[in-house]
Motif scaffolding. Structure first.
Motif, PDB file in Angstrom:
ATOM      1  N   ALA A  65     -15.158  -7.226   8.896  1.00  0.00           N
ATOM      2  CA  ALA A  65     -13.988  -6.790   9.677  1.00  0.00           C
ATOM      3  C   ALA A  65     -12.815  -6.432   8.777  1.00  0.00           C
ATOM      4  O   ALA A  65     -12.034  -5.500   9.066  1.00  0.00           O
ATOM      5  N   GLU A  66     -12.673  -7.146   7.686  1.00  0.00           N
ATOM      6  CA  GLU A  66     -11.566  -6.880   6.775  1.00  0.00           C
ATOM      7  C   GLU A  66     -11.750  -5.572   6.018  1.00  0.00           C
ATOM      8  O   GLU A  66     -10.779  -5.010   5.487  1.00  0.00           O
ATOM      9  N   LEU A  67     -12.976  -5.037   5.947  1.00  0.00           N
ATOM     10  CA  LEU A  67     -13.203  -3.781   5.237  1.00  0.00           C
ATOM     11  C   LEU A  67     -12.411  -2.625   5.866  1.00  0.00           C
ATOM     12  O   LEU A  67     -12.027  -1.674   5.162  1.00  0.00           O
ATOM     13  N   VAL A  68     -12.162  -2.685   7.175  1.00  0.00           N
ATOM     14  CA  VAL A  68     -11.362  -1.643   7.831  1.00  0.00           C
ATOM     15  C   VAL A  68      -9.945  -1.656   7.280  1.00  0.00           C
ATOM     16  O   VAL A  68      -9.354  -0.599   6.979  1.00  0.00           O
ATOM     17  N   ASN A  69      -9.386  -2.836   7.124  1.00  0.00           N
ATOM     18  CA  ASN A  69      -8.040  -2.943   6.562  1.00  0.00           C
ATOM     19  C   ASN A  69      -8.014  -2.502   5.103  1.00  0.00           C
ATOM     20  O   ASN A  69      -7.034  -1.890   4.637  1.00  0.00           O
ATOM     21  N   ILE A  70      -9.090  -2.872   4.360  1.00  0.00           N
ATOM     22  CA  ILE A  70      -9.162  -2.454   2.964  1.00  0.00           C
ATOM     23  C   ILE A  70      -9.226  -0.926   2.892  1.00  0.00           C
ATOM     24  O   ILE A  70      -8.600  -0.285   2.028  1.00  0.00           O
ATOM     25  N   GLN A  71     -10.006  -0.319   3.809  1.00  0.00           N
ATOM     26  CA  GLN A  71     -10.110   1.146   3.849  1.00  0.00           C
ATOM     27  C   GLN A  71      -8.747   1.771   4.113  1.00  0.00           C
ATOM     28  O   GLN A  71      -8.340   2.732   3.439  1.00  0.00           O
ATOM     29  N   ALA A  72      -8.017   1.248   5.076  1.00  0.00           N
ATOM     30  CA  ALA A  72      -6.704   1.804   5.403  1.00  0.00           C
ATOM     31  C   ALA A  72      -5.735   1.651   4.242  1.00  0.00           C
ATOM     32  O   ALA A  72      -4.934   2.563   3.947  1.00  0.00           O
ATOM     33  N   ALA A  73      -5.806   0.527   3.567  1.00  0.00           N
ATOM     34  CA  ALA A  73      -4.909   0.315   2.428  1.00  0.00           C
ATOM     35  C   ALA A  73      -5.227   1.288   1.309  1.00  0.00           C
ATOM     36  O   ALA A  73      -4.309   1.813   0.647  1.00  0.00           O
ATOM     37  N   GLN A  74      -6.512   1.551   1.073  1.00  0.00           N
ATOM     38  CA  GLN A  74      -6.877   2.496   0.014  1.00  0.00           C
ATOM     39  C   GLN A  74      -6.446   3.932   0.393  1.00  0.00           C
ATOM     40  O   GLN A  74      -5.982   4.703  -0.471  1.00  0.00           O
ATOM     41  N   VAL A  75      -6.565   4.313   1.676  1.00  0.00           N
ATOM     42  CA  VAL A  75      -6.134   5.651   2.112  1.00  0.00           C
ATOM     43  C   VAL A  75      -4.615   5.797   1.943  1.00  0.00           C
ATOM     44  O   VAL A  75      -4.109   6.843   1.460  1.00  0.00           O
ATOM     45  N   ALA A  76      -3.893   4.743   2.286  1.00  0.00           N
ATOM     46  CA  ALA A  76      -2.438   4.789   2.134  1.00  0.00           C
ATOM     47  C   ALA A  76      -2.050   4.914   0.673  1.00  0.00           C
ATOM     48  O   ALA A  76      -1.085   5.640   0.325  1.00  0.00           O
ATOM     49  N   GLU A  77      -2.748   4.238  -0.176  1.00  0.00           N
ATOM     50  CA  GLU A  77      -2.451   4.321  -1.609  1.00  0.00           C
ATOM     51  C   GLU A  77      -2.704   5.727  -2.122  1.00  0.00           C
ATOM     52  O   GLU A  77      -1.913   6.274  -2.920  1.00  0.00           O
ATOM     53  N   LEU A  78      -3.835   6.331  -1.697  1.00  0.00           N
ATOM     54  CA  LEU A  78      -4.133   7.694  -2.132  1.00  0.00           C
ATOM     55  C   LEU A  78      -3.093   8.690  -1.608  1.00  0.00           C
ATOM     56  O   LEU A  78      -2.711   9.654  -2.306  1.00  0.00           O
ATOM     57  N   GLU A  79      -2.645   8.474  -0.390  1.00  0.00           N
ATOM     58  CA  GLU A  79      -1.627   9.353   0.179  1.00  0.00           C
ATOM     59  C   GLU A  79      -0.324   9.245  -0.612  1.00  0.00           C
ATOM     60  O   GLU A  79       0.375  10.253  -0.843  1.00  0.00           O
ATOM     61  N   ALA A  80       0.011   8.051  -1.035  1.00  0.00           N
ATOM     62  CA  ALA A  80       1.234   7.880  -1.815  1.00  0.00           C
ATOM     63  C   ALA A  80       1.119   8.601  -3.145  1.00  0.00           C
ATOM     64  O   ALA A  80       2.092   9.253  -3.616  1.00  0.00           O
ATOM     65  N   ARG A  81      -0.019   8.485  -3.780  1.00  0.00           N
ATOM     66  CA  ARG A  81      -0.216   9.154  -5.057  1.00  0.00           C
ATOM     67  C   ARG A  81      -0.174  10.684  -4.868  1.00  0.00           C
ATOM     68  O   ARG A  81       0.373  11.414  -5.698  1.00  0.00           O
ATOM     69  N   ARG A  82      -0.750  11.173  -3.740  1.00  0.00           N
ATOM     70  CA  ARG A  82      -0.757  12.611  -3.491  1.00  0.00           C
ATOM     71  C   ARG A  82       0.670  13.109  -3.219  1.00  0.00           C
ATOM     72  O   ARG A  82       1.061  14.209  -3.661  1.00  0.00           O
ATOM     73  N   GLN A  83       1.468  12.306  -2.538  1.00  0.00           N
ATOM     74  CA  GLN A  83       2.855  12.677  -2.276  1.00  0.00           C
ATOM     75  C   GLN A  83       3.643  12.742  -3.581  1.00  0.00           C
ATOM     76  O   GLN A  83       4.473  13.660  -3.771  1.00  0.00           O
ATOM     77  N   ALA A  84       3.352  11.830  -4.491  1.00  0.00           N
ATOM     78  CA  ALA A  84       4.027  11.846  -5.787  1.00  0.00           C
ATOM     79  C   ALA A  84       3.633  13.089  -6.575  1.00  0.00           C
ATOM     80  O   ALA A  84       4.483  13.721  -7.247  1.00  0.00           O
ATOM     81  N   LEU A  85       2.405  13.508  -6.494  1.00  0.00           N
ATOM     82  CA  LEU A  85       1.965  14.724  -7.182  1.00  0.00           C
ATOM     83  C   LEU A  85       2.630  15.963  -6.575  1.00  0.00           C
ATOM     84  O   LEU A  85       2.995  16.924  -7.280  1.00  0.00           O
TER      85      LEU A  85
END
Length: 659
Positions: A133-153
């Protein structure tokens, strides 16, 4: 080292091996009783992903990035503890769980280890479900991190474009723009791939049982036995390496540079039996390993003193633990029973025992300190003289030397019982009056250095050392064969047949040979003669509880009686000059042996005579009948007894068999 030597060493230290095995097994049982068994349950979580090229031509599987620490994270532990009904024990439960991630199969193994099997299953399943069940939260956290990095680029790319608007040919700005665009494109693919995973993971294999950790109880005990055996064998070899005692005849020969005349088997049981019955084993005519060993010793001494008309043999020991006096008494009796006039001299003035082992007959009356007869034919004893002098000083006097010389003149063999060599100078002094010395050592008890020192002291004093008699040796099949050869059960039909009715006779049988329930045998109620021989030629043999005789009774018991009677007849024959027995109070009358009255050679034979030359029965009214040769020995052709007294004293060929 050969296999035989290895087995002997282990067998000699068998008690060390047994003790080591018991100690190690006891330690293993103690450990098992106090060791808490732990159980491990495993649940498996499968990670799912999507296929993505990620800027390349080959497709790769994109999954949620996870590691074993995510399984025991505080969020997962709290969710599992809540599911188990104990939210406050999240940290304690997290300590019971471990995880393993397989990158190739994308499988996560969640393992729970507890002292209870069912509890391990519950904990493993709870953490697996919480982790999935926690893998869903881990997935969302990883997507948010990638989005932040993409916004910085994207922000960086805006700055580079402003520089290109000023100078469109700026090479650094162009290169930086290409890099940012590439990274932004890769992040965009990753974000899209992660967002495309509908279910990041689920429990595919729930824990249904737990396995006990560690070795099983049976395996631990088996290993304990093996370790105990190895440790015990090591102790056995260490014992052998550290042992300073004599163990074998070869070792005795090597230490003393002197041959071993005989290995004396069964000395301790024979000594115990003598203490109970007060009858010398050699005189009982029952063949045992001990009696055969004594006869072997007598033969070796006889060979060493061959050619001597009168021999003096001193028996001493390397240490006080050896049964010296008991062996001396049996050796003297063996010489006497072989037909040689023998005198046993008790040369141990400090702890005399020999005169008590060879008591006088009940009908003898004389002084205690004079030469007296014994119950053994041809054997007399000279007790210890009562002297106020120190024993070593007395034995060094001319009086003691003259005593030994006078005894030598009145006997063919003088056997002297001397104290241990290293205990006093007595044995060395007596050895100077003798033709040879027999040194007794006890296997397993005599120190090697003591034995070597005793032999060296005799050599330094120029005492003729005949050899070593090693007692305390364990019996083997060779001695069993020696003590059972000639047994009446081993006599075949060919041996029992004989062409002479008077010469042949059934083997001697005693009460111990009679089957249970059988009727009385002829002559079974006749009175027993001295030495255990019945009038019918049978021998008294002690019985055990099952009716079997103690020791193996040989079929040649009757032949032994013939040999003894022949020796008595020789002793009664006229002797040459210098061979007259000593007279005086307490001494046998001239012409007699062992205290028996002399009988003319032409007198009718009675109970103890040899009878005819071929052992025929010659009943004499109410007297005893002569014993006959058993069939096993009837093939030996005896010679007729000499009519005169000029028979050679050491002629062995005229006696068919000697004990």
């Amino acid at each position: 080292m050969t296999i035989r030597e290895f087995v002997r060493t282990v067998w000699a230290g068998k008690y060390y091996v047994l003790a080591a095995v018991l100690v190690v097994v006891a330690g293993a049982l103690f450990y098992l009783d106090r060791q808490e068994t732990m159980y491990r349950a495993t649940a498996t979580v499968q990670l799912y992903g999507v296929q993505s090229a990620q800027g390349g031509e080959s497709l790769v599987e994109v999954t949620v990035m996870t590691d074993p620490d995510d399984v025991t994270s505080s969020e997962v532990a709290q969710a599992a503890a809540t599911a188990l009904g104990d939210p406050a024990a999240a940290d304690e439960l997290a300590d019971l769980v471990t995880a393993e991630v397989d990158g190739e199969t994308r499988m996560v193994a969640v393992q729970a280890t507890t002292p209870d099997e069912a509890w391990s299953v519950d904990v493993a399943n709870a953490f697996a479900e919480a982790y999935a069940a926690e893998l869903v939260n881990i997935q969302a956290a990883q997507v948010a991190e990638l989005e932040a990095r993409r916004q910085a680029l994207a922000e960086q790319l805006g700055g580079v474009r402003q520089r290109l608007n000023v100078d469109g040919d700026d090479p650094l700005a162009l290169a930086e723009q290409d890099i940012i665009v590439g990274d932004y494109s890769a992040l965009t693919v990753q974000v899209n791939s992660l967002r495309g995973i509908a279910v990041p993971g689920e429990v595919v294999t729930a824990a249904t049982g737990a396995e006990a950790l560690g070795l099983s109880r049976a395996t631990v005990l088996a290993l304990a036995v093996l370790v105990g055996l190895v440790a015990g064998i090591g102790l056995a070899f260490a014992r052998r390496g550290l042992d300073i005692r004599v163990r074998s005849a070869a070792e005795s020969t090597r230490l003393t540079e002197t041959p071993v005349l005989a290995e004396l088997y069964g000395t301790r049981p024979a000594e115990k039996e003598f203490a109970h019955t007060h009858a010398l084993p050699v005189a009982s005519k029952v063949a045992t390993p001990f009696t055969e060993s004594i006869r072997e010793l007598r033969t070796a001494v006889q060979v060493s003193t061959a050619g001597m008309k009168h021999a003096v043999v001193v028996v001493t020991a390397a240490d006080p633990s050896a049964p010296r006096s008991f062996i001396t008494a049996n050796l003297a009796a063996s010489f006497a029973l072989s037909g040689r006039r023998t005198v046993a001299l008790s040369g141990d003035l400090r702890r005399p025992q020999l005169d008590r082992m060879l008591p006088a007959p009940d009908d003898w009356h004389g002084l205690e300190q004079e030469l007296r007869p014994t119950g053994v034919p041809n054997l007399r004893v000279m007790p210890v003289p009562e002297e106020e002098m120190d024993p070593a000083d007395f034995l060094a006097t001319e009086r003691a030397r003259g005593l030994v010389g006078s005894l030598r003149d009145h006997a063919e063999v003088v056997v002297v019982d001397a104290p241990p060599v290293l205990a006093a100078a007595d044995a060395t002094i007596l050895g100077g009056y003798a033709n040879g010395v027999v040194l007794i050592a006890s296997a397993g008890r005599t120190d090697r250095a003591v034995l070597a020192e005793a032999a060296e002291r005799l050599r330094v004093s120029n005492v003729p050392l005949l050899g070593i008699a090693l007692t305390g040796v364990t019996g083997d099949r060779r001695m069993l064969y020696a003590s059972t050869y000639g047994d009446d059960e081993a006599v075949g039909p060919a041996d029992t047949a004989s062409g002479d009715e008077e010469t042949s006779a059934p083997p001697a049988e005693g009460p111990a040979r009679r089957p249970s329930g059988s009727g009385p045998r002829p002559g079974a109620d006749e009175p027993a003669e001295p030495g255990g021989v019945r009038a019918s030629g049978t021998a008294e043999v002690p019985e055990t509880g099952d009716g079997q005789s103690v020791g193996t009774r040989r079929a040649s018991v009757a032949a032994a009686a013939v040999a003894v009677e022949d020796a008595s007849a020789r002793a009664a024959a006229p002797v040459g000059a210098g061979d007259e027995p000593a007279t005086g109070p307490g001494s046998p009358s001239p012409g007699s042996s062992s205290g028996s009255p002399a009988r003319p050679a032409s007198a009718p034979s009675t109970g103890t005579d040899a009878g005819t030359a071929h052992g025929r029965r010659t009943p004499q009214g109410g007297g005893r009948r002569n014993a006959v040769l058993a069939p096993a020995w009837s093939k030996v052709e005896p010679a007729a007894p000499a009519a005169t007294g000029d028979e050679p004293e050491n002629d062995e060929r005229k006696r068919p068999f000697r004990w």
